[in-house]
Scaffold this active site. Structure first.
Site, mmCIF file in Angstrom:
data_model
loop_
_atom_site.group_PDB
_atom_site.id
_atom_site.type_symbol
_atom_site.label_atom_id
_atom_site.label_comp_id
_atom_site.label_asym_id
_atom_site.label_seq_id
_atom_site.Cartn_x
_atom_site.Cartn_y
_atom_site.Cartn_z
ATOM 1 N N GLU A 55 -44.881 -37.063 24.323
ATOM 2 C CA GLU A 55 -44.591 -38.181 25.213
ATOM 3 C C GLU A 55 -43.741 -37.724 26.400
ATOM 4 O OE1 GLU A 55 -44.901 -41.554 21.768
ATOM 5 O OE2 GLU A 55 -42.917 -41.145 22.545
ATOM 6 N N CYS A 103 -38.453 -37.608 32.136
ATOM 7 C CA CYS A 103 -37.924 -37.084 30.877
ATOM 8 C C CYS A 103 -39.056 -36.301 30.207
ATOM 9 C CB CYS A 103 -37.459 -38.263 30.024
ATOM 10 S SG CYS A 103 -36.756 -37.768 28.466
ATOM 11 N N CYS A 147 -39.566 -31.737 16.164
ATOM 12 C CA CYS A 147 -38.294 -31.011 16.306
ATOM 13 C C CYS A 147 -37.924 -30.428 14.949
ATOM 14 C CB CYS A 147 -37.211 -31.991 16.772
ATOM 15 S SG CYS A 147 -35.664 -31.187 17.253
ATOM 16 N N CYS A 178 -31.443 -34.708 13.432
ATOM 17 C CA CYS A 178 -30.338 -35.612 13.762
ATOM 18 C C CYS A 178 -30.680 -36.986 13.175
ATOM 19 C CB CYS A 178 -30.141 -35.677 15.268
ATOM 20 S SG CYS A 178 -29.867 -34.031 15.958
ATOM 21 N N CYS A 235 -32.129 -40.023 15.304
ATOM 22 C CA CYS A 235 -33.192 -39.739 16.282
ATOM 23 C C CYS A 235 -34.569 -39.819 15.644
ATOM 24 C CB CYS A 235 -32.982 -38.341 16.875
ATOM 25 S SG CYS A 235 -34.333 -37.824 17.960
ATOM 26 N N GLY A 261 -38.010 -32.699 21.195
ATOM 27 C CA GLY A 261 -37.751 -31.288 20.920
ATOM 28 C C GLY A 261 -36.423 -30.770 21.418
ATOM 29 N N GLU A 262 -36.083 -29.579 20.923
ATOM 30 C CA GLU A 262 -34.840 -28.912 21.303
ATOM 31 C C GLU A 262 -35.212 -27.798 22.290
ATOM 32 O OE1 GLU A 262 -31.354 -28.913 21.062
ATOM 33 O OE2 GLU A 262 -31.820 -27.208 22.320
ATOM 34 N N SER A 291 -30.895 -30.712 28.085
ATOM 35 C CA SER A 291 -30.034 -31.290 27.045
ATOM 36 C C SER A 291 -30.233 -30.517 25.746
ATOM 37 C CB SER A 291 -30.401 -32.762 26.836
ATOM 38 O OG SER A 291 -29.685 -33.286 25.746
ATOM 39 N N SER A 323 -25.557 -32.885 23.487
ATOM 40 C CA SER A 323 -25.607 -34.067 22.613
ATOM 41 C C SER A 323 -24.445 -33.961 21.641
ATOM 42 C CB SER A 323 -26.935 -34.090 21.858
ATOM 43 O OG SER A 323 -27.977 -34.314 22.769
ATOM 44 N N LEU A 324 -23.335 -34.571 22.004
ATOM 45 C CA LEU A 324 -22.108 -34.395 21.227
ATOM 46 C C LEU A 324 -22.059 -35.378 20.050
ATOM 47 C CD1 LEU A 324 -19.493 -32.676 21.320
ATOM 48 C CD2 LEU A 324 -18.414 -34.610 22.492
ATOM 49 N N HIS A 325 -21.966 -36.635 20.337
ATOM 50 C CA HIS A 325 -22.089 -37.746 19.377
ATOM 51 C C HIS A 325 -20.989 -37.882 18.335
ATOM 52 C CE1 HIS A 325 -25.871 -38.115 21.326
ATOM 53 N NE2 HIS A 325 -26.465 -37.139 20.673
ATOM 54 N N ASN A 373 -30.539 -46.656 20.339
ATOM 55 C CA ASN A 373 -31.845 -47.315 20.395
ATOM 56 C C ASN A 373 -32.462 -47.302 19.007
ATOM 57 O OD1 ASN A 373 -32.123 -47.875 23.278
ATOM 58 N ND2 ASN A 373 -32.094 -45.649 23.494
ATOM 59 N N CYS A 396 -34.340 -43.275 24.810
ATOM 60 C CA CYS A 396 -33.804 -42.065 24.161
ATOM 61 C C CYS A 396 -33.952 -42.176 22.657
ATOM 62 C CB CYS A 396 -32.307 -41.923 24.395
ATOM 63 S SG CYS A 396 -31.823 -41.779 26.072
HETATM 64 N N1 SAH Z 1 -33.116 -32.257 21.549
HETATM 65 C C1 SAH Z 1 -32.312 -32.374 22.697
HETATM 66 C C2 SAH Z 1 -32.940 -33.197 23.800
HETATM 67 C C3 SAH Z 1 -33.695 -34.458 23.429
HETATM 68 S S1 SAH Z 1 -32.811 -35.848 22.846
HETATM 69 C C4 SAH Z 1 -30.961 -32.935 22.331
HETATM 70 O O1 SAH Z 1 -30.787 -33.367 21.209
HETATM 71 O O2 SAH Z 1 -30.074 -32.886 23.174
HETATM 72 C C5 SAH Z 1 -32.163 -36.702 24.256
HETATM 73 C C6 SAH Z 1 -30.881 -37.497 23.948
HETATM 74 O O3 SAH Z 1 -31.151 -38.740 23.255
HETATM 75 C C7 SAH Z 1 -29.940 -36.719 23.056
HETATM 76 O O4 SAH Z 1 -28.610 -36.830 23.498
HETATM 77 C C8 SAH Z 1 -30.111 -37.437 21.748
HETATM 78 O O5 SAH Z 1 -29.047 -37.190 20.907
HETATM 79 C C9 SAH Z 1 -30.247 -38.862 22.176
HETATM 80 N N2 SAH Z 1 -30.805 -39.742 21.146
HETATM 81 C C10 SAH Z 1 -31.577 -39.390 20.099
HETATM 82 N N3 SAH Z 1 -31.887 -40.476 19.357
HETATM 83 C C11 SAH Z 1 -31.317 -41.544 19.952
HETATM 84 C C12 SAH Z 1 -31.316 -42.952 19.681
HETATM 85 N N4 SAH Z 1 -31.994 -43.456 18.657
HETATM 86 N N5 SAH Z 1 -30.616 -43.763 20.505
HETATM 87 C C13 SAH Z 1 -29.979 -43.250 21.575
HETATM 88 N N6 SAH Z 1 -29.965 -41.940 21.890
HETATM 89 C C14 SAH Z 1 -30.614 -41.085 21.091
HETATM 90 FE FE1 SF4 Z 2 -34.184 -32.920 17.835
HETATM 91 FE FE2 SF4 Z 2 -32.597 -33.743 19.879
HETATM 92 FE FE3 SF4 Z 2 -33.698 -35.531 18.194
HETATM 93 FE FE4 SF4 Z 2 -31.732 -33.914 17.347
HETATM 94 S S1 SF4 Z 2 -31.571 -35.508 18.957
HETATM 95 S S2 SF4 Z 2 -33.636 -34.385 16.231
HETATM 96 S S3 SF4 Z 2 -32.221 -32.044 18.456
HETATM 97 S S4 SF4 Z 2 -34.806 -34.182 19.576
#
Ligand code: SAH
Ligand code: SF4
Length: 414
Positions: A134, A147, A154, A158, A161, A218-219, A250, A272-274, A349, A392
């Site tokens: 996508e 994007c 992936c 996480c 995600c 993906g990463e 990212s 992606s700190l979180h 989300n 996201c």
């Molecule tokens: N894999 C990479 C890039 C793709 S994710 C990474 O993890 O950085 C893009 C961003 O969306 C990341 O910061 C990810 O943590 C965030 N993200 C993933 N799932 C989400 C969700 N359900 N709601 C909001 N942000 C989310």
């Molecule tokens: Fe992969 Fe990024 Fe989603 Fe983590 S947040 S599962 S690294 S796509």
């Protein structure tokens, strides 16, 4: 307070909704997808080798490379026959050996807020199967962000995600990564000198692809070489010409590749700190067990080219009751001390089956205020395209399901 939030689309919702309905799920135009190597995403040197392979004499290679580069990335042609200043003979030789076709569009959807999502299919590579990914376009005031995905699925998991629930099918190649940018520009009528393809959605406001974020599926640092090659093409000044300051990669925190990305790609970095302590981050972003916070933040401090004018973006998803307390905000400010940073707060989300809730709006604002008063820009990212599952973390392709269906079919046959 520098934080501005507006969850309600500013445009007329019903007019947009009508447009969205009219444009939702446009069927893919029938196209031929051949199993030939693509010329998209190659470096100039590789393109030169491809030209030499079809008989272009060495003394002409440089000139022909410049011609092709212009057709591919300035004019945006997707068919060799349109390359008017290339001889018919050479065009035919190229077409027999190579392709410059766009990815196949499976669906194209437009959200009520103007966000567009494409599900794209790429042909099988070698013995593999076709895959789907996508790509999302987000028009905003004064800019348009694409994007882009780097992998199908992936390897990381996480917990918040959706992509993380899809196992890795394969890495995308450089041509497939650049192909997403070319396709978006086609569909947005964003190649000024090209004919707008039939059915393209041309925004009346003239918003174009001005920024690219490697934040799709993906990463990207686990597909380093292809992402690097693709971004070199996207930022090439004589082609697509996106400034590296308008390209953001990212990562969830692949620490050993961060310095290398800074040196070799030179694009903006987002992390992606979180979570601000290892216990919670181990749970939310499991790669943290391999590369804990301290190592990640040290790598950020050492990121090449870092300055107040070139900050790192830290992404922080707001999960109700999990990481959204004022104590978390305080610790966040502490751990980022000394790093030129901007903090993007992302309202969570939801997706089918997700185990979290988005923080309450008041809490997100309190959190943002605290971080902002401590001196960091802390915009709250307006969720975009939720209605078409383009926001996201909501991206997940059907590739896995295809495999399951295929497996079931095989089992039934056996
Ligand atoms: N894999 C990479 C890039 C793709 S994710 C990474 O993890 O950085 C893009 C961003 O969306 C990341 O910061 C990810 O943590 C965030 N993200 C993933 N799932 C989400 C969700 N359900 N709601 C909001 N942000 C989310
Ligand atoms: Fe992969 Fe990024 Fe989603 Fe983590 S947040 S599962 S690294 S796509």
């Amino acid at each position: 307070m520098a934080v501005s939030i507006d969850l309600k689309p500013q445009e007329n919702r019903s007019a947009l909704a009508e447009r969205a309905l009219a444009a939702a799920a446009i069927p893919a135009a029938p196209q031929q997808f051949e199993d030939k190597p693509s010329l998209i995403g190659l470096s100039r040197e590789e393109l030169g080798e491809a030209l030499a392979s079809v008989g272009v004499p060495q003394r002409q290679v440089k000139m022909r490379v410049a011609q092709l580069w212009h057709w591919l990335y300035v004019r945006g042609v997707a068919d060799f026959s349109q390359m008017a200043n290339v001889s018919k003979e050479l065009r035919e030789k190229l077409a027999a050996a190579y392709t410059i076709a766009r990815p196949e569009i499976v669906t194209e959807q437009v959200s009520v807020d103007g966000t567009r999502k494409w599900v794209l299919r790429f042909p099988a590579k070698g013995a593999g199967r076709p895959v789907e990914i996508e790509t999302v376009y987000i028009p905003e005031e004064g800019r348009g962000t694409l994007c882009v995905s780097s992998q199908v699925g992936c390897t990381l998991t996480c917990t918040f995600c959706h992509t993380g629930t899809q196992r890795l099918v394969r890495n995308l190649t450089a041509d497939e990564i650049v192909g997403q940018v070319l396709l978006a520009r086609d569909r947005l009528g964003d190649f000024p000198d090209a004919e707008t393809p039939a059915g393209a959605i041309v925004p009346s406001e003239g918003r174009l692809v001005s920024n690219v974020v490697m934040m799709g599926m993906g990463e990207p640092l686990y597909n380093f070489d292809a992402v690097k090659a693709a971004l070199a093409v996207v930022s090439d000044g004589e082609g697509l010409a996106l400034s590296k300051r308008r390209i953001t990669l990212s990562t969830s925190g692949v620490v050993p590749m961060i310095a290398k990305a800074g040196e070799e790609m030179g694009v903006m970095l987002a992390i992606s700190l979180h979570a601000v302590n290892d216990t919670l981050r181990d749970e939310l972003v499991p790669i943290n067990k391999k590369y804990p916070l301290k190592e990640l933040l040290d790598a950020c401090r050492a990121y090449p080219g870092l300055s107040n004018a070139r900050r790192i973006t830290f992404e922080y998803v707001m999960l109700k009751g999990v990481n959204d307390s004022l104590d978390d905000a305080k610790q966040l400010v502490q751990v980022l001390k000394g790093i030129p940073a901007k903090i993007n707060l992302i309202p969570f989300n939801p997706w089918p089956g997700s185990a979290y809730e988005c923080s309450d709006w008041d809490q997100i604002e309190r959190f943002a205020d605290y971080v902002n008063q401590a001196g960091y820009a802390s915009p709250i990212r307006t969720p975009r395209g939720r209605d078409i599952f383009a926001a996201c973390g909501q991206l997940k392709s059907e590739s896995e399901r295809m495999r399951k269906k295929e497996r079931e079919a095989l089992e039934a046959a056996g």
